[in-house]
Design an enzyme around this catalytic site. Structure first.
Site, PDB file in Angstrom:
ATOM      1  N   ASP A 216       0.996  -1.217   0.029  1.00  0.00           N
ATOM      2  CA  ASP A 216      -0.006   0.098  -0.027  1.00  0.00           C
ATOM      3  C   ASP A 216       0.948   1.334  -0.052  1.00  0.00           C
ATOM      4  OD1 ASP A 216       0.192  -1.357   2.899  1.00  0.00           O
ATOM      5  OD2 ASP A 216       0.501   0.788   2.998  1.00  0.00           O
TER       6      ASP A 216
ATOM      7  N   ASP B 132       0.438   3.654   2.405  1.00  0.00           N
ATOM      8  CA  ASP B 132       0.154   4.225   3.628  1.00  0.00           C
ATOM      9  C   ASP B 132      -0.620   5.189   3.469  1.00  0.00           C
ATOM     10  OD1 ASP B 132       0.837   3.989   6.551  1.00  0.00           O
ATOM     11  OD2 ASP B 132       1.935   5.880   6.152  1.00  0.00           O
TER      12      ASP B 132
HETATM   13  N1  LIG Z   1       1.129   1.127   5.696  1.00  0.00           N
HETATM   14  C1  LIG Z   1       1.821   0.429   6.650  1.00  0.00           C
HETATM   15  N2  LIG Z   1       2.116   0.845   7.959  1.00  0.00           N
HETATM   16  C2  LIG Z   1       2.798  -0.045   8.791  1.00  0.00           C
HETATM   17  N3  LIG Z   1       2.969  -1.418   8.345  1.00  0.00           N
HETATM   18  C3  LIG Z   1       2.302  -1.767   7.511  1.00  0.00           C
HETATM   19  N4  LIG Z   1       2.341  -3.056   6.809  1.00  0.00           N
HETATM   20  C4  LIG Z   1       1.756  -2.771   5.593  1.00  0.00           C
HETATM   21  N5  LIG Z   1       1.565  -1.620   5.204  1.00  0.00           N
HETATM   22  C5  LIG Z   1       1.723  -1.095   6.151  1.00  0.00           C
END
Ligand SMILES: Nc1ncnc2[nH]cnc12
Ligand SMILES: CSC[C@H]1O[C@H](OP(=O)(O)O)[C@H](O)[C@@H]1O
Length: 313
Positions: free
Chosen positions: A222, A224
């Site tokens: 992703d 974030d």
């Molecule tokens: N955006 C994110 N922040 C922290 N850990 C994650 N693991 C997968 N995506 C994450």
């Protein structure tokens, strides 16, 4: 508690830690399952010793436990790393789902970080050296560069599917379990961080303390929450990308195993052994003998490391 003698027949030098969405390597033949208490408690899951069709053996452990029962702050990392070390593991490849903090690191790309910024909150037990036996590990380079190079040589495995493998990036490890706020996500970007997860610390530190070559293979799931007008990370988004990531992780591992076994046989990771020898600071007279005994589980040669004779006990 198991002894080193009991496990000496296993002959497995490669440890694999699977993270979110990567809970087994059950496409490979299981030779043995191990679930022993260590001096630091039980590991997250049983350790499965598997063999691939070419005869390469790995020891697999699921970081969050069977069924994902531990949140990142609850993972018994000391038991995990100690249990792997006790059965003879010298090299750990640790897979982790991460959020990308850079446009060019796309979901489903893989990343080999070379640095970590620690944003955990000090609530995770993060050292083997306490209670009257103190040592300070060198942690300037948290990951093993030999291992990183060896994995990077196989980037074609990902490229064939249209994904990239990025090397030498900075990972920020946050406490969680809530994901970051937008301000935090932007702060990490301003610090030069490239990816974010919740599980590199203390795992990387503990591996270093036990003289194990350790590299995290991050799998982007992703962006974030730093991108303007884009959906911010949710578990649904993470999991939707993990199926593909898990399949690619298995392919990547399959590709690197022959090189990894060869590198082990050629002594490419030997420099890690003995790296703690001059890190102890506690006076011999002041050492807690019980703590020394505990450490025999992971360092059968602890007495010679400490420069004391066997009749010292
Ligand atoms: N955006 C994110 N922040 C922290 N850990 C994650 N693991 C997968 N995506 C994450
Ligand atoms: C399920 S999203 C957050 C979770 O995913 C990562 O886990 P892992 O590193 O074990 O793959 C991240 O670190 C968080 O624990």
């Amino acid at each position: 508690m198991s002894s080193n003698n009991e496990n000496s027949m296993i002959d497995v030098r490669i440890g694999i830690i699977g993270g979110s969405g990567l809970y087994n390597f059950d496409h490979l033949k299981t030779i043995k399952e191990i679930y022993h208490e260590t001096p630091w408690g039980y590991p997250s899951s049983k350790i499965t010793i598997t063999e691939d069709p070419r005869g390469y053996k790995i020891a697999f452990l699921a970081r969050h436990g069977k069924g994902h029962i531990y949140n990142p702050s609850e993972i018994p990392s000391r038991a995990n790393i100690a249990a792997l070390k006790n059965i003879g593991v010298e090299v750990i490849i640790a897979f982790s789902a991460v959020g990308s903090l850079r446009e060019e690191i796309k979901p489903k790309d893989f990343i080999l970080p070379d640095q970590i910024i620690d944003r955990t909150k000090g609530i995770r037990p993060s050292t083997f050296f306490e209670n009257g036996l103190i040592a300070h590990v060198s942690f300037a380079d948290p990951f093993d560069q030999v291992l990183s190079e060896l994995i990077y040589k196989h980037k074609n495995v990902l490229e064939e599917g249209g994904y990239n493998l990025h090397q030498n990036k900075t990972l920020v490890c946050m406490e969680g379990p809530a994901f970051s706020t937008r301000a935090e996500s932007n702060l990490y970007r301003s610090w030069g961080c490239d990816v974010v997860n919740m599980s590199a610390i203390p795992e990387a530190k503990l591996a270093k303390e036990l003289e194990i070559a350790y590299q995290m293979v991050c799998m982007s799931t992703d962006y974030d929450c730093w991108r303007q007008n884009e959906e911010s990370v949710t578990v649904e988004i993470v999991l939707s990308n993990m199926n593909k990531n898990s399949a690619n992780a298995k392919k990547l591992l399959e590709a690197i195993l022959p090189d990894l076994e060869q590198a082990l046989n050629d002594g490419k990771f030997e420099s890690n052994k003995g790296s703690m020898d001059y890190s102890f600071v506690t006076n011999k007279e002041a050492m807690n003998k019980e703590q020394v005994k505990k450490l025999e589980y992971v360092f059968p040669d602890i007495l010679s490391k400490l420069g004391v004779s066997p009749d010292w006990f």
